[in-house]
Structures are given as C-alpha cells and as structure tokens.
Design a protein around this motif. Sequence first.
Motif, short mmCIF file in Angstrom:
data_model
loop_
_atom_site.label_atom_id
_atom_site.label_comp_id
_atom_site.label_asym_id
_atom_site.label_seq_id
_atom_site.Cartn_x
_atom_site.Cartn_y
_atom_site.Cartn_z
N LYS A 213 65.45 24.04 53.69
CA LYS A 213 66.23 25.28 53.81
C LYS A 213 65.48 26.38 54.55
O LYS A 213 66.03 27.01 55.46
CB LYS A 213 66.65 25.78 52.43
N SER A 214 64.24 26.65 54.18
CA SER A 214 63.51 27.75 54.80
C SER A 214 63.29 27.49 56.29
O SER A 214 63.32 28.42 57.11
CB SER A 214 62.17 27.98 54.10
N VAL A 215 63.06 26.24 56.66
CA VAL A 215 62.90 25.89 58.06
C VAL A 215 64.22 26.11 58.81
O VAL A 215 64.25 26.67 59.91
CB VAL A 215 62.43 24.42 58.22
N LEU A 216 65.32 25.70 58.20
CA LEU A 216 66.63 25.89 58.83
C LEU A 216 66.98 27.36 58.96
O LEU A 216 67.56 27.78 59.97
CB LEU A 216 67.71 25.16 58.02
N ASP A 217 66.63 28.16 57.96
CA ASP A 217 66.87 29.61 58.04
C ASP A 217 66.13 30.21 59.23
O ASP A 217 66.67 31.03 59.97
CB ASP A 217 66.42 30.30 56.75
N LEU A 218 64.88 29.80 59.39
CA LEU A 218 64.07 30.31 60.49
C LEU A 218 64.64 29.86 61.84
O LEU A 218 64.71 30.64 62.80
CB LEU A 218 62.64 29.79 60.33
N VAL A 219 65.08 28.63 61.92
CA VAL A 219 65.64 28.09 63.15
C VAL A 219 66.92 28.84 63.53
O VAL A 219 67.13 29.16 64.71
CB VAL A 219 65.91 26.58 63.00
N ARG A 220 67.76 29.11 62.55
CA ARG A 220 69.01 29.84 62.84
C ARG A 220 68.72 31.24 63.39
O ARG A 220 69.39 31.72 64.30
CB ARG A 220 69.88 29.90 61.60
N TYR A 221 67.72 31.89 62.80
CA TYR A 221 67.35 33.22 63.29
C TYR A 221 66.82 33.13 64.72
O TYR A 221 67.21 33.93 65.59
CB TYR A 221 66.28 33.83 62.38
N ASP B 14 58.82 35.85 55.51
CA ASP B 14 58.87 37.22 56.04
C ASP B 14 57.93 37.38 57.24
O ASP B 14 58.29 37.99 58.25
CB ASP B 14 58.50 38.23 54.95
N THR B 15 56.73 36.82 57.11
CA THR B 15 55.77 36.89 58.22
C THR B 15 56.31 36.17 59.45
O THR B 15 56.20 36.65 60.59
CB THR B 15 54.43 36.26 57.81
N GLN B 16 56.93 35.02 59.22
CA GLN B 16 57.50 34.26 60.32
C GLN B 16 58.61 35.05 61.01
O GLN B 16 58.70 35.08 62.25
CB GLN B 16 58.04 32.92 59.81
N LEU B 17 59.47 35.67 60.22
CA LEU B 17 60.58 36.43 60.78
C LEU B 17 60.09 37.63 61.59
O LEU B 17 60.65 37.94 62.66
CB LEU B 17 61.51 36.90 59.66
N VAL B 18 59.04 38.30 61.09
CA VAL B 18 58.49 39.44 61.82
C VAL B 18 57.96 39.00 63.18
O VAL B 18 58.22 39.64 64.21
CB VAL B 18 57.38 40.13 61.00
#
Length: 292
Positions: free
Chosen positions: A202-210, A177-181
């Motif tokens: 997975k969490s790294v890939l989610d962040l990369v896609r965003y 959440d902090t990363q996304l903000v």
Amino acid sequence: MPISTKLLKNDMLPHGLMVQMQAVYDTLKSAERKAADVLLEDIGFVKEATIVEMARRAQCSEATLVRLARKLGYKGYPEMREDIRSAAGGEAQLYHNINASDTTEELLSKVFSSAIQALADTLQCIDHNSYEQAVAYIANAGKLMFCGVGDSYAVALSGMQKMMRLGFPAIASMDLDTQLVHLSAFGEDDVLIAVSYSGKTKSVLDLVRYAKGKHVKIIAITNYPASPLAKQSDVVLQTAAFTQQLNGEVMSKRITQLCVIESLFVSLLVQQEDHYQMELERAAQALQWNKM
C-alpha cells in the motif's frame, strides 16, 4: 485465488510456462482461468487439441485462448501447444520441497538451487525493450528515488547507494512523509524506482500514485506483471522468484531484485564509462575516510 500446490507440481509443462502462469493466474478472467485449469489438469489432451477442441473443452471462446497464450508469453495458441508438446515427459524443473528429514547438505543445496533457478527465470522474463527504456530513464534523470518496504527496502537502499556512487542525486527512505517531501520537488525528467515483490504494497502504491500525478517516470521491479504497481508504472522489470518449499520472505526473491539493480548500474557505467569512472573514483576517495 492462487494455483493449487498439486497443480504446480505438474512436471509435464514447460518450466517457463509454469513460471509465467504463477505470475498471472490470480489476475485471469473467469473464462481464461477455465482454460488455464484445463491446461494444468489435462496436459495429455492439450498437447493434441486444436484450438477449437480446446475452446470446447474449456467452455470458452477461441479468442480467450489466444489471450491466455499471450499472457503466458506466446504469440498464440499454436506456439503454446508446440512448446507443451516439446516439454511433455521432460524432467521436472520446479523446486523440490524442503523436508524435516533433509540433511544440512541437502538444505544448503536446495536453498542455493532456489536462488539459481530464480535468477535464470528472471533473466528469461525480463523484456529487453523495457530494460533498455529503464536504463535510458535513469541516465537522463535529474533526481532518483528508490522505495520499498521490509526486505524490499534493503534492495531500494542498495540501489540508492550504487547510483550515488555514479553521481546521481538519489534517495531512499522508509518514512512516507520524507518520501513525499522529496517527491514534491520531482518533475517529469526524474525517476521513481519502486521495488515490491507482490506489487500490492500500500505505501509503495500511495507513493507511486503521487509521483504519477507529477508525471515522474516510474520504474517497477516486481514479480507480478499484472499487479497494481505494474499497471501504474511506465516500465516494468519482472522478476520470477517462485519457490514452493518455504512461505513468506525467502532470499531468492531479493536476489533477483538485487541483480536487476546491479544490471542497471553496470549498464549505466558501460554507456558513459569515462564520466561515471570519475564519479566512482571520487566516491572511493571519500570512503577512505572511513577506513583504518
């Protein structure tokens, strides 16, 4: 499906070929894998076979062999075959297994040898054009974010600390959440540096896609150039840490990543030494407050 341990012990193949084979084997298409298996299993045949003979033996097309050779770092089949010919019968360079009967001195030597070999292999694997592009992206970035999970987070944190000392607004956090903000304020001139040995976290890939949806520049540091992370990134800096003696997390994996980060740091410092030296001195003065 990974390469069998038995095939990995083939000491007749060039070490660089084996390193790259381990990186791409589980991404090969069916026909390419048949050719790769022939290469691994019958080196005596391959070093003498024409591309037509090899294609017949592997039950694949000549174009498939060319694609395989290129994935292994060669311009084509003839270059690969010549490299195999020159290495056949040479001394084995892959790591030896650690055994319960090893002395402490032998264990010490094998652990250090593993890290040294991984660094040498990584130096050979990194594409110089990609590395220069990564340096340029970071030098022109308004903001930086480093991300990683587990031991890779330690590498990400090290990257953040180094770039902060050069004056870059840089962050690293384990909280998605902090990363996304933070990423919500990133734009196309900003950079996300994603660290993942497998390239499948997975969490790294989610962040990369965003980040990709916001046109943020993405630099991947990964061991697998055909991984999902690599495919989503603008620049891939490939490490090459393959050890057969231990499973799971081994230091050689992280040492290669840390050296890539350190190299980026030094490259930036050399490019604009006067500017960055002032930032380093300012950071050093601030850190004196934490000294006795």
